[in-house]
Design an enzyme around this catalytic site. Structure first.
Site, PDB file in Angstrom:
ATOM      1  N   ARG A  34      10.844   3.378   6.136  1.00 58.68           N
ATOM      2  CA  ARG A  34      10.288   2.297   6.692  1.00 58.68           C
ATOM      3  C   ARG A  34       9.331   1.703   5.811  1.00 58.68           C
ATOM      4  O   ARG A  34       9.416   0.752   6.657  1.00 58.68           O
ATOM      5  CB  ARG A  34       9.325   2.956   8.026  1.00 58.68           C
ATOM      6  CG  ARG A  34      10.561   3.677   8.954  1.00 58.68           C
ATOM      7  CD  ARG A  34       9.722   4.804   9.659  1.00 58.68           C
ATOM      8  NE  ARG A  34       8.074   4.541  10.756  1.00 58.68           N
ATOM      9  CZ  ARG A  34       7.087   4.556  11.682  1.00 58.68           C
ATOM     10  NH1 ARG A  34       7.323   5.851  11.379  1.00 58.68           N
ATOM     11  NH2 ARG A  34       6.359   4.159  12.172  1.00 58.68           N
ATOM     12  N   CYS A  88      -0.852   3.452   9.163  1.00 58.98           N
ATOM     13  CA  CYS A  88       0.665   4.127   9.670  1.00 58.98           C
ATOM     14  C   CYS A  88       1.367   3.463  10.428  1.00 58.98           C
ATOM     15  O   CYS A  88       1.644   1.887  10.198  1.00 58.98           O
ATOM     16  CB  CYS A  88       0.518   5.187  10.133  1.00 58.98           C
ATOM     17  SG  CYS A  88      -0.485   5.833  11.020  1.00 58.98           S
TER      18      CYS A  88
END
Length: 282
Positions: free
Chosen positions: A177, A236
């Site tokens: 990601r 995150c």
């Protein structure tokens, strides 16, 4: 060194202590296909209350589970029967995933004694320790907040840190990601990363739902390019797994300066923020 963890043996011995409150902080990503509330009602550590980070959040924000106001937090903690002066133990149903977020929230709002159950509910149940179903209720309590605003980084602070080098930003998302090779978990959010950010996937810091030993944590963060002698902002996807890095740094005796509450969801959905792809340049 700090020790933010308590063992299942310790909790078993202290579970009925009058000044102790146990909190089920379970929360899951949609892709995990788990219902934290349903699981809590089916089985939880006896006497534990469920703290839902989506419920105890800023509902005026379009971003997921952003920090609520001090007034809202105090009210909802009081309704759960949680005081800032109690000894608090937080756990989750994954072993170690969302409990660090709850640990971080409680500390940011002034709770004085917060620990995380090492191994969480899986270890507790694996040892054959008791659970109960239904809804546990505690008597109402008073939670007096002492909010540490500096513990929460906003978009402007993170942008300035990246531009000036005032702090390092380290991202807990997966390498795929982070690099842009895999899609984000939320629709409409591009993958990639903030230019200049470092990457230490939270899963790399864990071993079967438990935080790895201090020496391994230090080595992994060093390999990610992190200088623990300089200020650190953790990030995150939406401010949950970032707290795992915050916990690891606290265990190593070098606490993070802040956690970026909006994290990648805010960064990637806000106009004008540059998005980089490819691996981190440690």
């Amino acid at each position: 060194m700090p020790n933010n963890l308590v063992s299942t043996e310790w909790l078993g011995q202290n579970l009925r202590a009058p000044d102790l409150a146990v909190i089920d902080g379970s929360w899951y990503l949609p892709a995990q296909n788990r219902d934290a509330k349903a699981e809590y009602f089916k089985a939880h550590i006896p006497g534990s209350v469920h703290l839902d980070i989506d419920d105890i959040s800023d509902h005026s924000s379009k971003l997921p589970h952003m920090m609520p106001s001090a007034e809202q937090f105090a009210r909802q903690m009081g309704e759960l029967g949680i005081s800032d002066r109690m000894r608090l133990v937080v756990y989750d149903g994954a072993g170690l995933f969302s409990a660090p977020r709850v640990w971080w929230m409680l500390r940011a709002f002034g709770a004085q004694h917060v620990r995380i159950l090492d191994g969480g509910l899986p270890k507790w149940q694996g040892e054959g320790r008791p659970t109960e179903g239904g809804l546990a209720r505690r008597p109402p309590a008073v939670f007096t907040t002492n909010f540490d605003a500096g513990a929460v980084a906003d978009l402007e602070r993170v942008r300035a840190a990246l531009e000036t080098g005032a702090a390092q930003v380290i991202d807990a998302r997966s390498a795929e990601r982070f690099s842009g090779a895999a899609p984000e978990v939320r629709p409409g959010i591009r993958s990639g990363h903030m230019s200049g950010a470092l990457n230490a996937p939270s899963t790399s810091l864990l071993d079967q739902g438990r935080l790895k030993p201090a020496g391994e944590l230090a080595a992994l963060l060093h390999q990610a390019g992190l200088d623990r002698g300089r200020p650190v902002i953790t990030s995150c996807g939406s401010g949950v797994s970032a707290a795992i890095i915050s916990l690891a740094l606290d265990e190593l005796g070098t606490p993070a300066a802040a956690l970026y509450d909006g994290s990648w969801t805010e960064w990637a959905s806000s106009e004008g923020n540059p998005i980089a792809t490819g691996p981190a340049k440690a």
